[in-house]
Design an enzyme around this catalytic site. Structure first.
Site, mmCIF file in Angstrom:
data_model
loop_
_atom_site.group_PDB
_atom_site.id
_atom_site.type_symbol
_atom_site.label_atom_id
_atom_site.label_comp_id
_atom_site.label_asym_id
_atom_site.label_seq_id
_atom_site.Cartn_x
_atom_site.Cartn_y
_atom_site.Cartn_z
ATOM 1 N N HIS A 1 -5.567 6.453 13.588
ATOM 2 C CA HIS A 1 -5.065 7.389 12.576
ATOM 3 C C HIS A 1 -5.780 8.738 12.590
ATOM 4 C CE1 HIS A 1 -2.926 3.896 11.216
ATOM 5 N NE2 HIS A 1 -2.392 4.530 10.200
ATOM 6 N N ARG B 1 -1.128 6.371 -18.443
ATOM 7 C CA ARG B 1 -2.429 5.871 -17.936
ATOM 8 C C ARG B 1 -2.314 4.579 -17.139
ATOM 9 N NH1 ARG B 1 -4.929 7.450 -23.046
ATOM 10 N NH2 ARG B 1 -5.694 9.565 -22.748
ATOM 11 N N HIS C 1 -3.295 11.475 13.024
ATOM 12 C CA HIS C 1 -2.968 12.414 11.941
ATOM 13 C C HIS C 1 -3.025 13.855 12.425
ATOM 14 C CE1 HIS C 1 -3.865 9.578 8.303
ATOM 15 N NE2 HIS C 1 -2.597 9.560 8.631
ATOM 16 N N GLU D 1 2.158 -0.011 14.042
ATOM 17 C CA GLU D 1 1.202 -0.523 13.043
ATOM 18 C C GLU D 1 1.038 -2.038 13.182
ATOM 19 O OE1 GLU D 1 -0.574 1.315 10.871
ATOM 20 O OE2 GLU D 1 0.517 3.190 10.566
ATOM 21 N N GLU E 1 -12.159 0.807 0.273
ATOM 22 C CA GLU E 1 -12.549 1.426 1.543
ATOM 23 C C GLU E 1 -13.965 1.997 1.499
ATOM 24 O OE1 GLU E 1 -9.356 3.258 3.785
ATOM 25 O OE2 GLU E 1 -10.783 4.688 4.614
ATOM 26 N N ARG F 1 -12.550 -1.518 5.446
ATOM 27 C CA ARG F 1 -11.126 -1.185 5.316
ATOM 28 C C ARG F 1 -10.778 -0.001 6.227
ATOM 29 N NH1 ARG F 1 -7.111 -0.982 0.033
ATOM 30 N NH2 ARG F 1 -5.321 -0.189 1.185
ATOM 31 N N LYS G 1 -3.040 1.420 -2.049
ATOM 32 C CA LYS G 1 -3.246 2.863 -1.875
ATOM 33 C C LYS G 1 -1.982 3.600 -2.286
ATOM 34 C CE LYS G 1 -6.702 3.207 1.763
ATOM 35 N NZ LYS G 1 -6.972 3.638 3.154
ATOM 36 N N HIS H 1 5.191 8.963 11.895
ATOM 37 C CA HIS H 1 3.812 8.523 11.669
ATOM 38 C C HIS H 1 3.395 7.434 12.673
ATOM 39 C CE1 HIS H 1 0.129 7.415 9.634
ATOM 40 N NE2 HIS H 1 0.560 6.170 9.564
ATOM 41 N N ASN I 1 -7.549 2.170 9.915
ATOM 42 C CA ASN I 1 -7.194 3.517 10.368
ATOM 43 C C ASN I 1 -7.327 3.672 11.878
ATOM 44 O OD1 ASN I 1 -6.578 4.881 7.847
ATOM 45 N ND2 ASN I 1 -8.688 4.417 7.338
ATOM 46 N N LYS J 1 -3.947 -7.751 6.723
ATOM 47 C CA LYS J 1 -4.228 -6.665 5.774
ATOM 48 C C LYS J 1 -4.839 -7.225 4.494
ATOM 49 C CE LYS J 1 -3.309 -2.359 3.918
ATOM 50 N NZ LYS J 1 -2.595 -1.111 3.944
HETATM 51 N N1 GLY Z 1 -3.149 2.113 5.559
HETATM 52 C C1 GLY Z 1 -4.541 1.915 5.538
HETATM 53 C C2 GLY Z 1 -5.040 1.198 4.342
HETATM 54 O O1 GLY Z 1 -4.262 0.716 3.550
HETATM 55 O O2 GLY Z 1 -6.220 1.107 4.155
#
Ligand code: GLY
Length: 371
Positions: A250, A123, A254, A187, A239, A243, A145, A268, A247, A229
């Site tokens: 992206h 957990r 993607h 990035e 997000e 946030r 993430k 990527h 993207n 960031k």
């Molecule tokens: N890579 C996008 C984020 O961490 O929100």
């Protein structure tokens, strides 16, 4: 370059990102400062382990840690259910307990996978990120993430699980193939394009030297990205709003990445570069900024050697603009099948556009597919 510390202030879950040369060799000392217990489970792909495990292992031992290494196959394919399940079973067979800390040593794939292992084992176990690619140092290792891929798409199964520490060793970037470093640089450029126009200008001036091996300049760039960031994650950890700006490039990107099949044909970061160029061209189509400014952004990306259009001569031809749009509708940010795009009114003026109209998107994609 001396070590730079960038704090990520999330209250009781605050942590530091340490950026500098030689951090892997000092990892034991840095981990000791934030971890109470001695037991570690390090997850790395076999290629990264071959390069970096001996140094990390020696440093951890010297600091009194007991670490087990679990190796995964290199590549995006290891971010699936079977490798994930295998790691959980192996970890449990090793007799880990709640005082064990999971350490991700590697790029974005390893960080996402190991982070999700840490999020669900018993957990939730403490977690440390040691990112070894530029992309992971400036983006995926920061912000909590974690995810694996499902048949329906990338990163669709995961959790938010913040690390206790991120160690971004600039020396390990020297072992990266040029193509991978450059893909990570997409990035880096992204943060300038989102809301840091002065940083974008700085990158245009100093980026070539940073990419050519000037560690101090590359370190400055990594630190600025991590500050950017951290600011976004502090304001919107899960997000629910801003946030999503991270993207930029992206949603378009993607779709191309999925068409290319995640087999290394399109990295990527390369897909993100194509996506950012398209996001600016699409913004110009919608009258948000002059076409010349969008073309200038695309030219800047191309000037670094990044792709700004899909490779139509590739092994896997892209079927159609409609297929790409269908993929964009499956993006995690899509709500009720409506596409969310990150658009821009200029360099450093990105914003989140919910419920984007399909018609103009199809036009932008169709144009991108013109030979
Ligand atoms: N890579 C996008 C984020 O961490 O929100």
């Amino acid at each position: 370059m001396a070590m730079t510390t960038v704090p990520v202030d999330l209250g009781s879950r605050r942590y530091d990102i340490l950026i500098g040369p030689g951090l892997l060799a000092d990892a034991g000392t840095h981990l000791r400062a934030v971890l109470k217990h001695d037991r570690l489970l390090v997850i790395a792909d076999a290629a990264v382990a071959r390069l970096h495990w001996p140094v990390l292992d020696a440093s951890l031992r010297a600091a009194g840690f007991r670490a087990d290494l679990l190796e995964t196959p290199p590549g995006e394919a290891s971010k699936g259910f079977s490798v994930f399940a295998g790691l959980l079973e192996q970890a449990l067979a090793l007799g880990i307990d709640r005082r064990t800390t999971v350490v991700a040593l590697g790029g974005g794939v390893t960080g996402d996978l190991a982070g999700f292992v840490a999020a669900v084992l018993l957990r939730g176990l403490d977690f440390v990120q040691i990112p070894t690619t530029l992309l992971a140092q400036v983006d995926s290792s920061v912000g909590g993430k974690t995810a694996i891929n499902a048949k329906a798409g990338k990163n669709l199964v995961g959790a938010f699980h913040q690390p206790k520490l991120v160690l971004a060793d600039l020396d390990v970037l020297k072992t990266l193939p040029r193509r991978e470093l450059l893909a990570g640089f997409a990035e880096v450029l992204k943060y300038g394009l989102i809301d840091r126009p002065a940083f974008f200008d700085w990158l245009l001036e100093h980026g070539p030297a940073a990419l050519a091996g000037d560690s101090a300049l590359l370190g400055e760039a990594v630190a600025e990205c991590c500050r950017a960031k951290a600011a976004v994650v502090q304001a919107d950890e899960r997000e629910e709003g801003q946030r999503a700006l991270l993207n930029l490039g992206h949603t378009f990107g993607h779709a191309f990445e999925a068409e290319a099949g995640y087999d290394g044909g399109l990295l990527h970061g390369e897909a993100v570069a194509i996506g950012m160029a398209l996001a600016f061209r699409h913004s110009a189509r919608l009258g948000l900024l002059p076409q010349a400014e969008a073309e200038s952004v695309a030219a800047s990306l191309a000037g670094f050697g990044l792709p700004v259009r899909p490779d139509l001569s590739g092994n896997r031809p892209i079927s159609s603009a409609e297929t790409l749009l269908a993929r964009m509708r499956k993006d995690k940010k899509a709500l009720d099948g409506k596409v969310t795009l990150i658009l821009a009114r200029g360099v450093g003026q990105a914003f989140v556009a919910r419920d984007a109209d399909a018609g103009p998107i199809l036009e932008t994609l169709t144009e991108a597919l013109q030979p």
